[in-house]
Design an enzyme around this catalytic site. Structure first.
Site, PDB file in Angstrom:
ATOM      1  N   CYS A 185     -21.588  51.797  21.868  1.00 38.70           N
ATOM      2  CA  CYS A 185     -22.838  52.379  21.380  1.00 38.70           C
ATOM      3  C   CYS A 185     -22.482  53.321  20.237  1.00 38.70           C
ATOM      4  CB  CYS A 185     -23.499  53.178  22.492  1.00 38.70           C
ATOM      5  SG  CYS A 185     -23.700  52.242  24.009  1.00 38.70           S
ATOM      6  N   ARG A 243     -22.675  49.033  16.006  1.00 32.79           N
ATOM      7  CA  ARG A 243     -22.035  49.362  17.301  1.00 32.79           C
ATOM      8  C   ARG A 243     -22.939  49.003  18.484  1.00 32.79           C
ATOM      9  NH1 ARG A 243     -17.832  53.123  16.498  1.00 32.79           N
ATOM     10  NH2 ARG A 243     -17.934  53.747  18.658  1.00 32.79           N
ATOM     11  N   TRP A 267     -25.622  49.488  23.252  1.00 28.99           N
ATOM     12  CA  TRP A 267     -25.235  48.131  23.656  1.00 28.99           C
ATOM     13  C   TRP A 267     -25.102  48.236  25.165  1.00 28.99           C
ATOM     14  CZ3 TRP A 267     -21.081  46.011  26.276  1.00 28.99           C
ATOM     15  CH2 TRP A 267     -21.009  44.623  26.244  1.00 28.99           C
ATOM     16  N   ASN A 275     -21.462  57.191  24.798  1.00 26.85           N
ATOM     17  CA  ASN A 275     -20.835  55.896  24.546  1.00 26.85           C
ATOM     18  C   ASN A 275     -19.659  55.802  25.505  1.00 26.85           C
ATOM     19  OD1 ASN A 275     -19.848  53.500  23.514  1.00 26.85           O
ATOM     20  ND2 ASN A 275     -18.542  54.558  22.035  1.00 26.85           N
ATOM     21  N   GLY A 276     -19.640  54.763  26.327  1.00 26.50           N
ATOM     22  CA  GLY A 276     -18.541  54.601  27.281  1.00 26.50           C
ATOM     23  C   GLY A 276     -19.093  54.113  28.616  1.00 26.50           C
ATOM     24  N   GLU A 283     -10.257  30.110  16.622  1.00 24.80           N
ATOM     25  CA  GLU A 283     -11.111  30.991  15.801  1.00 24.80           C
ATOM     26  C   GLU A 283     -12.396  30.270  15.383  1.00 24.80           C
ATOM     27  OE1 GLU A 283     -11.340  33.978  15.341  1.00 24.80           O
ATOM     28  OE2 GLU A 283     -12.589  34.184  13.561  1.00 24.80           O
ATOM     29  N   LYS A 311     -16.228  31.448  16.324  1.00 25.43           N
ATOM     30  CA  LYS A 311     -17.281  31.664  15.305  1.00 25.43           C
ATOM     31  C   LYS A 311     -18.550  30.906  15.678  1.00 25.43           C
ATOM     32  CE  LYS A 311     -15.880  34.687  13.126  1.00 25.43           C
ATOM     33  NZ  LYS A 311     -14.979  35.020  14.106  1.00 25.43           N
ATOM     34  N   GLU A 358     -20.263  32.559  18.795  1.00 20.78           N
ATOM     35  CA  GLU A 358     -20.887  33.889  18.657  1.00 20.78           C
ATOM     36  C   GLU A 358     -22.035  33.892  17.653  1.00 20.78           C
ATOM     37  OE1 GLU A 358     -18.283  37.023  17.307  1.00 20.78           O
ATOM     38  OE2 GLU A 358     -17.116  35.655  16.104  1.00 20.78           O
ATOM     39  N   HIS A 371      -4.804  16.266  29.365  1.00 16.38           N
ATOM     40  CA  HIS A 371      -4.523  16.923  30.656  1.00 16.38           C
ATOM     41  C   HIS A 371      -5.787  17.491  31.278  1.00 16.38           C
ATOM     42  CE1 HIS A 371      -0.312  16.327  29.856  1.00 16.38           C
ATOM     43  NE2 HIS A 371      -0.485  16.838  28.659  1.00 16.38           N
ATOM     44  N   LYS A 414     -20.225  45.135  16.755  1.00 24.36           N
ATOM     45  CA  LYS A 414     -19.093  45.021  15.830  1.00 24.36           C
ATOM     46  C   LYS A 414     -17.861  45.742  16.347  1.00 24.36           C
ATOM     47  CE  LYS A 414     -17.097  43.813  12.018  1.00 24.36           C
ATOM     48  NZ  LYS A 414     -16.695  42.402  11.914  1.00 24.36           N
TER      49      LYS A 414
HETATM   50  C1  AGP Z   1     -14.930  38.447  15.986  1.00 28.80           C
HETATM   51  O1  AGP Z   1     -15.788  37.574  15.275  1.00 28.80           O
HETATM   52  C2  AGP Z   1     -15.665  39.209  17.054  1.00 28.80           C
HETATM   53  N1  AGP Z   1     -16.659  40.021  16.505  1.00 28.80           N
HETATM   54  C3  AGP Z   1     -14.744  39.915  18.016  1.00 28.80           C
HETATM   55  O2  AGP Z   1     -13.997  38.941  18.697  1.00 28.80           O
HETATM   56  C4  AGP Z   1     -13.753  40.935  17.402  1.00 28.80           C
HETATM   57  O3  AGP Z   1     -12.752  40.256  16.691  1.00 28.80           O
HETATM   58  C5  AGP Z   1     -13.096  41.701  18.558  1.00 28.80           C
HETATM   59  O4  AGP Z   1     -14.103  42.403  19.237  1.00 28.80           O
HETATM   60  C6  AGP Z   1     -12.005  42.669  18.097  1.00 28.80           C
HETATM   61  O5  AGP Z   1     -12.563  43.633  17.250  1.00 28.80           O
HETATM   62  P1  AGP Z   1     -11.552  44.550  16.385  1.00 28.80           P
HETATM   63  O6  AGP Z   1     -10.835  43.627  15.449  1.00 28.80           O
HETATM   64  O7  AGP Z   1     -12.421  45.546  15.697  1.00 28.80           O
HETATM   65  O8  AGP Z   1     -10.596  45.192  17.366  1.00 28.80           O
END
Ligand code: AGP
Length: 606
Positions: A2, A27, A74, A98-99, A478, A482, A485, A501, A601
């Protein structure tokens, strides 16, 4: 994860708090709220959804008060609605948090037995009533220290008191928190990004510390309540006015910025005149390092996996990688010759920060590969390798991923040379290829390769697979992340050789499967794995690199060819169409590309 903001001023603060909350939405954006002190009362307004909804609340414009706190949420405990939005307030106290408070259930029972009435389903509300309970018999500082001692888990807090109309209290354990200094006003913020628009002078709290923010001075205390001195840092003034420009989304802009950000990274670390790599003030002798462990989450973990292949190729170091949330609880065997590398765009990811903290407690060598150089992970590491990508707003990481793997590749090259694991000629050859990379990425970005129309098939499927071998396997993971998400479609990255497998059972008629098969040492084997899925009805999108050799296969649904370069660097180019695939899938679905549902983020809770 948050976002918190607090402002103590001699002017009305609600509008400034709202503006700062907008900068903090990366955040968390489930809900938002603000509380100010005026006329001896705590005024609280909260709303579900974005900060815009809060701003539209008619009560905001008449909200008085020169002291206030704000929050973007969040959800961790309790649904994402206005009732659970922060601040949480009693008659005397209002708190933003936040936490995660891990013992909130026990504390809630204790407080209910004391007659406290709870309104929300959140863990945070116990903090409000705990402070309120202590204030019945203690002064403010002792109420704070006693409350903090009773809390298990992580917190960054902003607190205002009805009976203390001249101060804001901030407290930190495990979640980042900063104080900012302005003209006749002072601030509290989750990170420097929230404060940058108001000041470039900040102080970061360390775990266990709390502060009392008046409009003309700030006092800091350790967890025992003893006053301490803290230094004021000047933030880098390169706060670019970062906006979308002509792009529809930040993510679109950040994808297109990649040639520039790669250029920045290369310029920062490659010494063209001496044909060398600079990792300035690397604090260790190379013979002090015999192994390396790379740690990260999500995309940053994929960067670690990518780096593992390069370190194995270019150095004799033992290379381990781990997901931070696993590493922090694992029975680790710490060895002093091991260099621990923490990869994190935000530098605030709670699990990665906790993994760093664990390594520091064991006196390990720590290096941060981050984008935010004022971040907690950067500040707490022995050595920092910034990736110089500029602000990345899109929750789905794009330019920061390429920036991370660029710096990790550069580090592998340099350590390989220092350890005499690679010949200087080979080093020079690879450096020459590296300098060409930004142009190749630019050309790959410009290739109009039907990715937009292809994305429709992925949108209509109930799931997809992304396959790769060797250097392409991390990119398969990766690419799948993408798509997941951004378009909320299930997608699984898998080693191509592993399909037989088990996962081959998933393949059915028309299922889209991305096969990453550049003309590297794994090409022929990956093509035969590709045939296995085609034979079972898969629609294969083959992503390879341009070559004069014909592709040795048929019945391929679509083929995309990226530019060619040495095998080491092909992963950079293979990533581009996968970023675009995810982007266009989400665009077609009309989803929020920069702020996908359920995500944030910077994941500052575990
Ligand atoms: C990546 O597209 C995501 N938003 C997420 O996996 C991100 O890479 C992960 O939360 C790590 O964040 P950071 O690189 O700020 O530590």
């Amino acid at each position: 994860m948050c976002g918190i903001i607090g402002i103590n001023s001699n002017r009305p603060v609600s509008a400034s708090i709202i503006n700062s909350l907008k900068k903090l939405e990366y955040r968390g954006y489930d809900s938002a709220g603000i509380a100010t002190l005026s006329k001896g009362l705590i005024n609280e307004i909260k709303s579900e959804g974005r900060v815009d909804n809060l701003e539209k609340n008619s009560l905001i414009k008449n909200m008085e008060g020169t002291i206030g706190i704000g929050h973007v949420r969040w959800a961790t405990h309790g649904a994402a609605n206005s009732l659970n939005a922060h601040p949480h307030s009693s008659q005397n106290v209002s708190v933003v948090h936040n936490g995660i408070i891990e013992n909130s259930t026990i504390l809630k029972k204790f407080l209910i037995n004391k007659g406290h009435k709870f309104k929300s389903q959140t863990d945070t509300e116990v903090i409000v009533h705990l402070i309120t309970e202590h204030l019945k018999s203690e002064d403010m500082i002792s109420s704070i220290t006693k409350t903090l001692k009773q809390l298990h888990g992580s917190f960054a807090l902003g607190i205002i008191f009805k009976d203390k109309p001249d101060l804001i209290v901030g407290a930190r354990r495990g979640s980042p928190l900063a104080v900012g200094y302005g003209p006749n006003e002072n601030y509290l913020g989750s990170d420097s990004y929230a404060l940058k628009s108001m000041t470039n002078k900040v102080t970061y709290l360390n775990d266990g510390e709390f502060c009392i923010i008046k409009k003309d001075y700030v006092e800091f205390f350790n967890e025992g309540g003893t006053k301490i001195n803290k230094k004021v840092l000047e933030l880098s003034s390169e706060e670019e006015k970062y906006d979308k420009g002509d792009y529809k989304h930040f993510m679109a802009k950040e994808i297109e910025e990649q040639p520039t950000t790669l250029k920045n990274g290369i310029k920062e670390y490659v010494d063209t005149s001496n044909n060398d790599i600079n990792i300035y003030n690397f604090p260790w002798k190379i013979n002090e390092i015999s192994s390396i462990t790379l740690i990260g989450c999500g995309t940053a973990y994929h960067s670690c996996l990518m780096a593992k292949y390069w370190f194995e190729e270019l150095t004799s170091l033992d290379v381990n990688i781990d997901i931070a949330s696993e590493f922090r609880y694992r029975k680790n065997r710490f060895k002093k010759e091991c260099l621990y590398v923490f990869v994190s765009q935000s530098g605030e990811t709670a699990d990665t920060f906790a993994a760093l903290d664990l390594c520091k407690k064991n006196n390990m060598k720590t290096c941060a590969v981050v984008n935010v150089i004022e971040s907690s992970i950067a500040r707490d590491s022995d050595f920092v390798l910034p990736i110089h990508c500029g602000t990345e707003i899109g929750v789905a990481s794009t330019k920061a991923f390429l920036g991370q793997i660029l710096i990790l590749y550069i580090l592998a090259l340099k350590l390989g040379l220092l350890k005499n694991d690679i010949e200087r000629n080979l080093f020079l050859e690879k450096l020459k290829d590296l300098k060409e990379l930004p142009k190749l990425v630019e050309q790959t970005l410009m290739t109009d390769n039907k990715i937009q129309s292809i994305s429709t098939t992925f949108n209509e499927a109930k799931g997809s697979m992304f396959l790769g071998r060797g250097f392409s396997f991390p990119i398969a993971l990766e690419g799948a992340l993408k798509l997941k998400e951004l378009s909320y479609i299930h997608a699984e990255g898998y080693p191509a050789g592993e399909m037989k497998h088990g996962p081959l059972a998933l393949i059915e008629e028309g299922m889209p499967v991305v096969v990453l098969a550049p003309r590297d040492n794994y090409y022929k084997k990956t093509i035969s794995n590709m045939q296995e899925v085609i034979a079972r009805g898969a629609k294969v999108l083959l992503i390879t690199n341009k070559s004069k050799d014909e592709i040795i296969s048929e019945n391929i649904w679509e083929t995309i060819e990226v530019e060619s370069t040495n095998d080491d660097l092909l992963p950079f180019l293979l990533t581009i169409p996968l970023q675009k695939l995810a982007y266009y899938s989400a665009l077609k679905k009309g989803f929020d590309i920069d702020k996908p549902r359920n995500l944030a983020k910077s994941v500052t809770v575990e």
